[in-house]
Design a protein around this motif. Sequence first.
Motif, mmCIF file in Angstrom:
data_model
loop_
_atom_site.group_PDB
_atom_site.id
_atom_site.type_symbol
_atom_site.label_atom_id
_atom_site.label_comp_id
_atom_site.label_asym_id
_atom_site.label_seq_id
_atom_site.Cartn_x
_atom_site.Cartn_y
_atom_site.Cartn_z
ATOM 1 N N ARG A 64 39.600 28.135 35.602
ATOM 2 C CA ARG A 64 40.914 28.650 35.218
ATOM 3 C C ARG A 64 41.674 27.700 34.298
ATOM 4 O O ARG A 64 42.766 28.029 33.829
ATOM 5 C CB ARG A 64 41.756 28.938 36.462
ATOM 6 C CG ARG A 64 41.226 30.094 37.296
ATOM 7 C CD ARG A 64 42.193 30.449 38.398
ATOM 8 N NE ARG A 64 41.644 31.457 39.307
ATOM 9 C CZ ARG A 64 42.233 31.868 40.408
ATOM 10 N NH1 ARG A 64 43.409 31.367 40.745
ATOM 11 N NH2 ARG A 64 41.666 32.782 41.176
ATOM 12 N N LEU A 83 47.462 32.380 37.044
ATOM 13 C CA LEU A 83 46.379 32.926 36.251
ATOM 14 C C LEU A 83 45.575 31.836 35.562
ATOM 15 O O LEU A 83 44.397 32.025 35.252
ATOM 16 C CB LEU A 83 46.942 33.897 35.201
ATOM 17 C CG LEU A 83 47.686 35.115 35.763
ATOM 18 C CD1 LEU A 83 48.295 35.924 34.632
ATOM 19 C CD2 LEU A 83 46.737 35.974 36.589
ATOM 20 N N ARG A 112 48.109 36.762 40.172
ATOM 21 C CA ARG A 112 46.758 36.393 40.559
ATOM 22 C C ARG A 112 46.386 37.004 41.909
ATOM 23 O O ARG A 112 45.278 37.522 42.087
ATOM 24 C CB ARG A 112 46.628 34.868 40.586
ATOM 25 C CG ARG A 112 45.334 34.330 41.195
ATOM 26 C CD ARG A 112 44.096 34.919 40.577
ATOM 27 N NE ARG A 112 43.998 34.680 39.153
ATOM 28 C CZ ARG A 112 43.046 35.177 38.379
ATOM 29 N NH1 ARG A 112 42.127 35.979 38.892
ATOM 30 N NH2 ARG A 112 43.017 34.919 37.087
#
Length: 393
Positions: free
Chosen positions: A126, A93, A305
């Motif tokens: 990210r 993530l 994810r």
Amino acid sequence: MTVFDDLVGQDRSVDVLRQAATAGAEVLAGGPGTGMTHAWLFTGPPGSGRTEAAQAFAAALLCHSGGCGHCELCHQVAVGSHPDVETVRPQGLSYGVKETRELVLRAAGAPTLGRWRVILFEDAQRATEAAANALLKAIEEPPPRTVWLLCAPSPDDMMITIRSRCRVVTLRTPSTEAVAHVLATRDDVPPELAAFAARAAQGNVSRARRLALDAEVRRRRESVLSLPRGLTSLGACVEAAERLVKTSAEDAEEATTRLNETETAELRKIYGEGSSGKGLNKGLVRGGAGAVKELEDRQKSRATRVRRDSLDSALLDLASFYRDVLAVQLGAVVELPTEDRRADLDALAVVSTPEDSLRRIDAIMLCRERLEANVNPQMALESMTISLWKPRL
């Protein structure tokens, strides 16, 4: 054929990168190298080819002919084996500060082959705030032969202090005709299937290729686009949400199970599990259990994810469907990505209003936001499917 030939519909960006690669060669020769800089930010919508453009630029910097596409150096960059190119692909993530600091240390090393050391950072948005700050320091004070290539959907996805120190390359969405041509000429896809995949993918080259080459991907898209027709009751809404969650979980399991097993086995082997000999035992040596636990945490994050990405792809297909319904209702003369569902589009356009279609699109976008904010997927999707069934509740 050069390394830039696979960048579909990006002529302006290719010109910029070619000039920069030439300037990079001038720097190596002791010249001024106007146009070359140590940090680049590649932006553009999904499927526009951010990573491909960055990889092509890396090859052009390292190739003695500016990215000829057929020498050994270009081949090494293409397959990911060049010793001076490190590609970072955040699989979970987020990308943490510990990983970033380790990356910065590796980036500080001199290039092995004497030209450039290139760090290609996919999905750089990210990076956590702490990781972004660590990255900023490396970009502010880079070694003379290190080049950072960051990829993100939009400049706004990056800290302003990072993007202000990067040269931005903005990629555009390729036309349907350009994508279809690439599929037909380079992947030997039949023209009719190539046209369908290009239209359905809305300029996303990688998704178009998957649609054209994988019947299972086409089947799953068909399943998602048939969902609106089946939303006839509250129970049907709950079942549809459950089906989407289940499909995303299956996608994650298929994509990660074998990789997880391989990673775990290799790590356990590194820490001595199953070794024999004096002073060794069949269990993990000291520190091994902690390393395995850290790996399992990363694997869980990666699976989450993948599930989110699978759901998001389905939601974008749904949004395209209702946008096409709206286009039909308004009589807009535009290309319809879901033209293959024309009967469903016409039927829904007759029994609903443009306001209903807008509310439905808003419900899908709200669901995407909720999923990104870690709302329980089943609850978020149930709320969405109920809004798709009854947009004026």
